[in-house]
Write a protein that holds these residues in place. Sequence first.
Motif, short mmCIF file in Angstrom:
data_model
loop_
_atom_site.label_atom_id
_atom_site.label_comp_id
_atom_site.label_asym_id
_atom_site.label_seq_id
_atom_site.Cartn_x
_atom_site.Cartn_y
_atom_site.Cartn_z
N ASP A 196 0.83 -1.21 0.00
CA ASP A 196 0.00 0.00 0.00
C ASP A 196 0.86 1.26 0.00
OD1 ASP A 196 -2.31 -1.49 -0.05
OD2 ASP A 196 -2.62 -1.42 2.12
N GLU A 197 1.94 1.24 0.78
CA GLU A 197 2.82 2.40 0.82
C GLU A 197 3.51 2.58 -0.54
OE1 GLU A 197 5.73 4.33 4.03
OE2 GLU A 197 6.51 2.43 3.24
N MET A 198 3.85 1.47 -1.20
CA MET A 198 4.47 1.57 -2.52
C MET A 198 3.53 2.27 -3.50
SD MET A 198 5.81 -1.44 -5.08
CE MET A 198 4.14 -2.10 -5.32
N ILE A 199 2.28 1.88 -3.51
CA ILE A 199 1.32 2.49 -4.43
C ILE A 199 1.12 3.97 -4.10
CG2 ILE A 199 -1.03 2.43 -5.32
CD1 ILE A 199 0.86 0.09 -6.16
N GLN A 200 1.07 4.28 -2.82
CA GLN A 200 0.94 5.69 -2.41
C GLN A 200 2.14 6.50 -2.88
OE1 GLN A 200 0.38 6.27 1.81
NE2 GLN A 200 0.64 8.48 1.68
N MET A 201 3.34 5.96 -2.69
CA MET A 201 4.55 6.65 -3.14
C MET A 201 4.56 6.80 -4.66
SD MET A 201 7.32 4.72 -0.65
CE MET A 201 8.75 5.45 -1.43
N GLY A 202 4.08 5.78 -5.36
CA GLY A 202 4.03 5.86 -6.81
C GLY A 202 3.07 6.93 -7.29
N GLU A 203 1.94 7.05 -6.62
CA GLU A 203 0.96 8.08 -7.00
C GLU A 203 1.50 9.47 -6.70
OE1 GLU A 203 -2.39 6.77 -4.77
OE2 GLU A 203 -3.11 5.38 -6.34
N GLU A 204 2.20 9.61 -5.58
CA GLU A 204 2.75 10.91 -5.20
C GLU A 204 3.87 11.34 -6.14
OE1 GLU A 204 3.87 10.35 -1.16
OE2 GLU A 204 1.82 10.58 -0.38
N ALA A 205 4.51 10.36 -6.78
CA ALA A 205 5.59 10.69 -7.72
C ALA A 205 5.06 11.35 -8.98
CB ALA A 205 6.37 9.43 -8.08
N GLY A 206 3.75 11.21 -9.23
CA GLY A 206 3.13 11.86 -10.37
C GLY A 206 3.47 11.24 -11.71
N THR A 207 3.91 10.01 -11.71
CA THR A 207 4.24 9.33 -12.96
C THR A 207 2.99 8.65 -13.54
OG1 THR A 207 4.94 7.41 -11.65
CG2 THR A 207 6.65 8.94 -12.37
N GLU A 208 3.13 8.14 -14.76
CA GLU A 208 1.98 7.52 -15.42
C GLU A 208 1.50 6.28 -14.68
OE1 GLU A 208 0.73 5.86 -19.89
OE2 GLU A 208 2.76 6.63 -19.50
N TYR A 209 2.45 5.52 -14.14
CA TYR A 209 2.10 4.29 -13.43
C TYR A 209 2.71 4.32 -12.03
CZ TYR A 209 1.51 2.83 -18.31
OH TYR A 209 1.15 2.75 -19.64
N PRO A 210 1.94 3.99 -11.00
CA PRO A 210 2.53 3.94 -9.66
C PRO A 210 3.46 2.74 -9.47
CG PRO A 210 0.23 3.23 -9.60
CD PRO A 210 0.49 3.74 -10.99
N PHE A 211 3.24 1.69 -10.28
CA PHE A 211 3.97 0.44 -10.10
C PHE A 211 3.85 -0.36 -11.39
CE2 PHE A 211 2.94 -4.09 -9.17
CZ PHE A 211 4.21 -4.54 -8.86
N LEU A 212 4.90 -1.06 -11.76
CA LEU A 212 4.89 -1.85 -12.99
C LEU A 212 5.29 -3.30 -12.73
CD1 LEU A 212 6.68 0.71 -15.34
CD2 LEU A 212 4.35 -0.15 -15.67
N VAL A 213 4.58 -4.19 -13.40
CA VAL A 213 4.95 -5.60 -13.47
C VAL A 213 4.41 -6.12 -14.79
CG1 VAL A 213 2.86 -6.32 -12.19
CG2 VAL A 213 4.84 -7.87 -12.35
N GLY A 214 5.22 -6.89 -15.49
CA GLY A 214 4.79 -7.40 -16.78
C GLY A 214 3.79 -8.53 -16.64
N LEU A 215 2.63 -8.40 -17.31
CA LEU A 215 1.59 -9.42 -17.24
C LEU A 215 1.17 -9.81 -18.67
CD1 LEU A 215 -0.61 -7.93 -14.35
CD2 LEU A 215 1.16 -9.71 -14.18
N ASP A 216 0.24 -10.74 -18.75
CA ASP A 216 -0.28 -11.19 -20.04
C ASP A 216 -1.80 -11.16 -19.98
OD1 ASP A 216 -1.40 -13.67 -21.72
OD2 ASP A 216 0.47 -13.03 -22.66
N PRO A 217 -2.48 -10.69 -21.02
CA PRO A 217 -3.95 -10.55 -20.95
C PRO A 217 -4.68 -11.87 -20.76
CG PRO A 217 -3.13 -10.16 -23.19
CD PRO A 217 -1.94 -10.18 -22.29
N ASN A 218 -4.08 -12.98 -21.13
CA ASN A 218 -4.76 -14.28 -21.00
C ASN A 218 -4.16 -15.18 -19.93
OD1 ASN A 218 -6.54 -13.78 -23.27
ND2 ASN A 218 -4.74 -14.08 -24.57
N GLU A 219 -2.91 -14.94 -19.58
CA GLU A 219 -2.22 -15.85 -18.67
C GLU A 219 -1.69 -15.18 -17.42
OE1 GLU A 219 0.85 -17.51 -21.07
OE2 GLU A 219 -0.52 -18.58 -22.41
N SER A 220 -1.92 -13.85 -17.28
CA SER A 220 -1.39 -13.11 -16.15
C SER A 220 0.10 -13.39 -16.06
CB SER A 220 -2.13 -13.49 -14.87
OG SER A 220 -1.61 -12.80 -13.76
N ASP A 221 0.62 -13.64 -14.87
CA ASP A 221 2.00 -14.08 -14.68
C ASP A 221 2.16 -14.54 -13.24
OD1 ASP A 221 4.76 -14.44 -14.37
OD2 ASP A 221 5.23 -12.92 -15.84
#
Length: 442
Positions: A196-221
């Motif tokens: 939760d703190e990571m997402i909050q920090m990401g939002e406060e950074a004002g970037t396009e994404y608060p957090f990134l992880v590569g996923l797949d639309p059919n298989e997730s990861d």
Amino acid sequence: MTVNTGRFTTMTALLGLGALALTSCGSGDDSADAGSAESADTASTDAESTDTESTDAAEGEAGESGEAASGSLTIWADANRAEVLNEVAEDFETDTGIAVEIVQQDFEEIRDQFVSQVPTGEGPDIAVGAHDWLGVLVNNGVVAPVELGDTAEDFEQIAVDAWTYEGQTYGLPYSIENIALLRNTELAPEAPADFDEMIQMGEEAGTEYPFLVGLDPNESDPYHLYPFQTSFGAPVFGTAEDGSYDSSQLAMADAGGEEFASWLAEQGEAGVLNLNIDGDLAQESFNDGNSPFFLTGPWNVDGAQEAGIDVAVDPIPAAGDQDAQPFAGVQGFFLSAQSENVVAASNFLINYVGTAEVQTALYETGGRAPALTESFEQALREDEIVAGFGEVGTEAVPMPAIPEMGAVWDDWGSSQAAIIKGDGDPVDLWQTMSEDIASAID
């Protein structure tokens, strides 16, 4: 490269006594396997009595032994490992008179080629590979145990555990790999305490994404999301008394798994987990400064640094109330059950590949934390990136090598994707997944 053979005394006796047991493996006969284990135990006990003998005497015996000083070895390795092994092979041939041929193979094809060629007598004596191949290799009878003896204590415990299957160690490990949290220190000066703190920090950074992880639309990861799953107390399998995975216990089917499923749905609805961002796009976005955080492995560090990102490697923040434990992948070298020169092959692995000089050279070539503790600790002192991944690796668990794991991935990934997309009640979808996996395993 000069290799220290000071450990040869004990292992010469061990390997000589265990050679018959090793060559009997892979016959498919249960009694033969039991005999191998009994012979190995006897060999290990007898070998302890040789600890006080001189290294010079042991090397003299090796030189006089027709079995240990004749024949040749063939080793399959990918291009990166082959470069280091060529130097080691030269030292080995000089010391023993045994020629070593290094054959380059595509890493992704080694397992299947090994399974198909070893029974015909066409396979190598030794091959490089990943520990999670063990279930397939052992069940096909194509690998023999590698008797590490006292040298097992020289390796990181997780590395030895990963290469141990049904009580036998089947490989000489050389590297440990796991994911961690990459942080852009300019956008996030401090590491987050939890998800939760990571997402909050990401939002406060004002970037396009608060957090990134590569996923797949059919298989997730499931591999990359596994640390979050374990933080809810939902490992994929339970464990037996000896610590090995028990496929009869599908632990993620329990309440912790259902909590994780509900959390997945929440993150999908909030857009934090985005199935349209695959691994390549996540990497590109992080390197472009579009997020302070990226959940990935050491393979993406160089690209970020080349893009000018000041990267820190942090522990994976827990989403639940337990530690976030990623999978660890341990690479190593395994021994063919059909090798005609087991003593020499084992000598090459334990007394040459298992030395600090070679383990460090393999680390410098591949950029993965060494499995040998001496080299591992040296790498941690010298490289803060390796140190970061190594710290996270202390919380990691070996990727299950049991064959039943093959029945898990498809349903696991597709169900995660459905939950993140909001295609139904998350708990119902998770329960259906668990039932399907259990049926497939049965």
